[in-house]
Design an enzyme around this catalytic site. Structure first.
Site, PDB file in Angstrom:
ATOM      1  N   LYS A 129       0.856  -1.181   0.000  1.00 32.46           N
ATOM      2  CA  LYS A 129       0.000   0.000   0.000  1.00 32.46           C
ATOM      3  C   LYS A 129       0.900   1.242   0.000  1.00 32.46           C
ATOM      4  CE  LYS A 129      -4.374   0.971   2.250  1.00 32.46           C
ATOM      5  NZ  LYS A 129      -5.026   0.909   3.553  1.00 32.46           N
ATOM      6  N   ILE A 130       0.660   2.095  -0.975  1.00 31.60           N
ATOM      7  CA  ILE A 130       1.548   3.227  -1.207  1.00 31.60           C
ATOM      8  C   ILE A 130       0.727   4.508  -1.246  1.00 31.60           C
ATOM      9  CG2 ILE A 130       3.112   4.253  -2.911  1.00 31.60           C
ATOM     10  CD1 ILE A 130       3.872   1.505  -3.761  1.00 31.60           C
TER      11      ILE A 130
END
Ligand code: E4P
Length: 213
Positions: free
Chosen positions: A83-84
């Site tokens: 998750k960025i």
């Protein structure tokens, strides 16, 4: 539409997995910090329960740091999705990780431009935050609808996760506008199984059944 559970709580994840409804899990630094456990140990516990995508968020702000964190997390399981945060550095990291075959979930999306750019960088998933937009009197579900339409129009493959779900109405709205996924906190997931007429119906059936005795 498919469901993720939005929590880092292992007991909630186990219960939700048993429901047969969720496909995977999304976490974020706030949810992980709430559990007070070592991050990798916590992920190992989740991996042991869930046979599906598990989003684990990086905390670096530069692309190099994000990629280093991502590589360590991705080693835990092929089910880990990185998750960025949706920033210019996050896009660079997404491009690098996509080239390496690592799945990404670009998070904290609050505009159509951000969603399309994340998709162009190769994001496996994009996460528009419905509840947080509603909190500032914007149209959270309207954004999800716009993203669904734009991705269909331009043939973008990224899957859309309606995130920051605050109530059962958000789930129904996400279904209506064609989100691929909603990631839902445990209490709201359970609330969505219920309807007062179902409870009344069960009570009436049981009462009538008693008359057989
Ligand atoms: C999404 O993946 C996030 O973890 C989450 O949905 C954030 O929700 P919140 O706005 O309720 O914190």
């Amino acid at each position: 539409m498919r469901f993720f559970i939005d929590t880092a709580n292992v007991e909630q994840i186990r219960e939700a997995w048993e429901l047969g409804v969720i496909e995977g899990v999304t976490t974020n630094p706030t949810l992980v910090a709430r559990e007070g456990k070592d991050f990798q140990q916590l992920l190992q516990e989740i991996i042991a329960i869930v046979d599906g995508p598990i989003s684990a968020e990086v905390i670096s702000l530069d692309s190099r740091g994000m990629v280093d964190e991502a590589l360590a997390l991705a080693r835990l399981s092929p089910n880990i999705v990185i998750k960025i945060p949706m920033t210019a550095e996050g896009l660079k990291a997404t491009k690098i990780l996509t080239a390496k075959g690592i799945k990404t979930n670009v998070t904290l999306i609050f505009s159509l431009n951000q969603a399309v750019m994340a998709a162009r960088a190769g994001a496996t998933y994009v996460s528009p935050f419905v509840g947080r937009l509603d909190d500032v009197n914007a149209d959270g579900i309207g954004l999800v609808r716009d993203i669904v339409d734009a991705f269909a129009h331009y043939g973008l493959d990224s899957k859309i996760i309606a995130a920051s779900i605050r109530n059962v109405g958000h789930i129904a709205d996400a279904i209506r506008v064609g989100a691929h996924y909603a990631t839902v906190p445990y209490d709201i997931l359970l609330a969505a199984t219920k309807h007062p007429l179902t409870d009344q119906g069960i009570a009436r059936f049981l009462k009538d059944w008693e008359k057989l005795k």
